[in-house]
Design an enzyme around this catalytic site. Structure first.
Site, PDB file in Angstrom:
ATOM      1  N   GLN A   1      11.011 -14.841   7.848  1.00 13.63           N
ATOM      2  CA  GLN A   1       9.691 -15.454   7.697  1.00 13.63           C
ATOM      3  C   GLN A   1       9.429 -15.673   6.209  1.00 13.63           C
ATOM      4  OE1 GLN A   1       6.228 -13.025   8.350  1.00 13.63           O
ATOM      5  NE2 GLN A   1       4.961 -14.762   8.991  1.00 13.63           N
TER       6      GLN A   1
ATOM      7  N   ARG B   1       0.813  -1.227   0.000  1.00  9.40           N
ATOM      8  CA  ARG B   1       0.000   0.000   0.000  1.00  9.40           C
ATOM      9  C   ARG B   1       0.840   1.268   0.000  1.00  9.40           C
ATOM     10  NH1 ARG B   1      -3.796  -0.631   4.981  1.00  9.40           N
ATOM     11  NH2 ARG B   1      -4.224   1.553   4.443  1.00  9.40           N
TER      12      ARG B   1
END
Length: 447
Positions: free
Chosen positions: A78, A18
């Protein structure tokens, strides 16, 4: 406050789509400092002996940033991203052998300070940071009973009564390391997104008989940044707090909303900062100094009684002594100016020193760069540099020496001497008049 060892896990693996920027989200600056660095600062301020930043393989810039500041041991990866609980679990190996309390924070929450976070360490079990929301909207609600946190309920799953609750979840959580990872191993991804949520830890802790509670911080302190508009909002909040702190400390700012500060700006009581001044990182201004309008100060030191601007630029390494005057359209970079020295108009001073009481005339340039290397210009105490002088470094102008206006100085000038480096003026009476007449006639003859 507990005396147990502390560690922090900072989640910074989000893709930040975003933001619509090639710069990874957590590296966007607030107050001239990456949001991730603000989060690391808070962890260090808490006295955390171990700090682990969880990054994603999609952002090598974030990994490099963490390695430069904290070292490779501070990184956990991750991959793929499967939710906040999964992200925290990715840090388990990096905290192997740690027996203390762990707080989970976020690399995109730049306004959260160590003082805001510290209360999470005051109890046992699982503690989250909540906030009273002006508009709870889609925030997860904290369901509290007395001093106990009974549940965190997502807005889309909340009952009408629960939606009326204004106590909301910030996402920041703390627990003993062993308990945190034990509970995370039991979190499932049985939800619409198929992700492992950190918030599920609260319910698991309660069912296992562990204490669960909430402490509160201000809504502004816990705001996350996900888009450019929110980044601008965070910047505005940061600036407001910094301005208020300086005003309370005795700094005079007639129009504080026009002054832009950096995360580490230092301004002493009694200093005057006029409207439309911008401070980049590393600026230190002593009490009694004045920074006049439309000036830019970065990496510079300004002593008491000095005056800068208007329309001046101080770059890194500028060091102004007491009573120094830097005037309009003067740029100073990596130059030390001793007490009472002046450069009042239209000058560039780069790499060198200016002695006590020396005067640098308008249009003077320190010619410090030869295309390959930087060289120094040294101007002695009480020297007078005539207007429009070019000092070609390396060069020294001695104490009490002078240069004639318009000179190009390429050799050292002894103390007390006058140096002239310009062509002798030649007069040709009537030449200009004859030239003008000839040119007008030539122009008139053109078809």
């Amino acid at each position: 406050m507990t005396s147990r060892a502390r560690a922090a896990i900072i989640l910074a693996a989000g893709q930040g789509t975003r933001m619509k920027s090639p710069l990874p989200k957590v590296l966007h600056p607030v107050g001239g400092r990456a949001m991730l660095d603000h989060a690391i600062d808070a962890a260090e301020g808490l006295g955390c002996e171990r700090i682990v930043v969880v990054v994603g393989n999609h952002s090598p810039e974030v990994r490099a940033h963490v390695e430069k500041r904290l070292g490779a041991a501070a990184i956990a990866v991750q991959d793929p991203p499967l939710g906040t609980g999964h992200a925290v679990l990715a840090a388990k190996a990096a905290l192997n052998g740690f027996d203390g309390e762990v707080v989970v924070t976020y690399g995109d929450v730049p306004l959260l300070t160590a003082a805001d976070i510290a209360p999470v360490f005051a109890g046992d079990g699982v503690t989250v940071i909540g906030f009273e929301a002006r508009d709870p909207g889609a925030y997860g609600r904290l369901i509290l009973s007395g001093g106990t946190l009974e549940a965190i309920v997502e807005a889309k799953e909340a009952t009408p009564d629960q939606l009326k609750v204004t106590a909301c979840n910030s996402g920041v959580m703390a627990a003993p390391a062993a308990l945190l990872f034990e509970l995370l191993e039991r979190v499932t991804n049985d939800n619409a997104k198929g992700e492992y949520y950190l918030t599920d830890v609260v319910g698991l802790a309660r069912r296992a008989g562990h204490a669960t509670r909430a402490v509160f911080a201000g809504e502004d302190a816990v705001m996350g940044v996900n888009a450019q508009a929110e980044l601008a909002q965070a910047e505005a909040l940061f600036q407001r707090v910094r301005r208020e702190d300086l005003l309370a400390a005795g700094v005079r700012m007639p129009a504080p909303d026009t002054v832009h500060l950096s995360w580490d700006t230092e301004i002493g009581p009694g200093a005057v900062i006029e409207p439309y001044v911008v401070f980049g990182p590393g600026a230190k201004v002593a009490g009694g100094a004045r920074i006049r309008s439309f000036s830019h100060v970065e990496g510079a030191v300004v002593a008491a009684g000095a005056e800068v601007g208007p329309y001046a630029r101080l770059r890194p390494g500028a060091d102004l002594g007491e009573g120094v005057r830097i005037g309009n359209f003067v740029e100073v970079k990596n130059v030390t100016m001793a007490k009472g020295a002046k450069a009042n108009h239209l000058a560039y001073l780069g790499d060198g020193s200016v002695g006590e009481g020396a005067n640098v005339g308008a249009g003077t340039i320190f010619c410090n760069y030869d295309g390959f290397n930087k060289h120094r210009t040294e101007v002695g105490a009480g020297a007078f540099i005539g207007s429009n002088t070019a000092l070609v470094a390396p060069v020294t102008v001695g104490a009490g020496a002078m240069t004639g206006s318009g000179s190009v100085i390429t050799e050292d000038v002894p103390d007390g001497a006058l140096a002239l480096g310009r062509a002798r003026q030649e007069l040709r009476p009537g030449w200009a008049e004859r030239f003008m007449q000839a040119m007008r006639a030539r122009k008139a003859a053109k078809p």
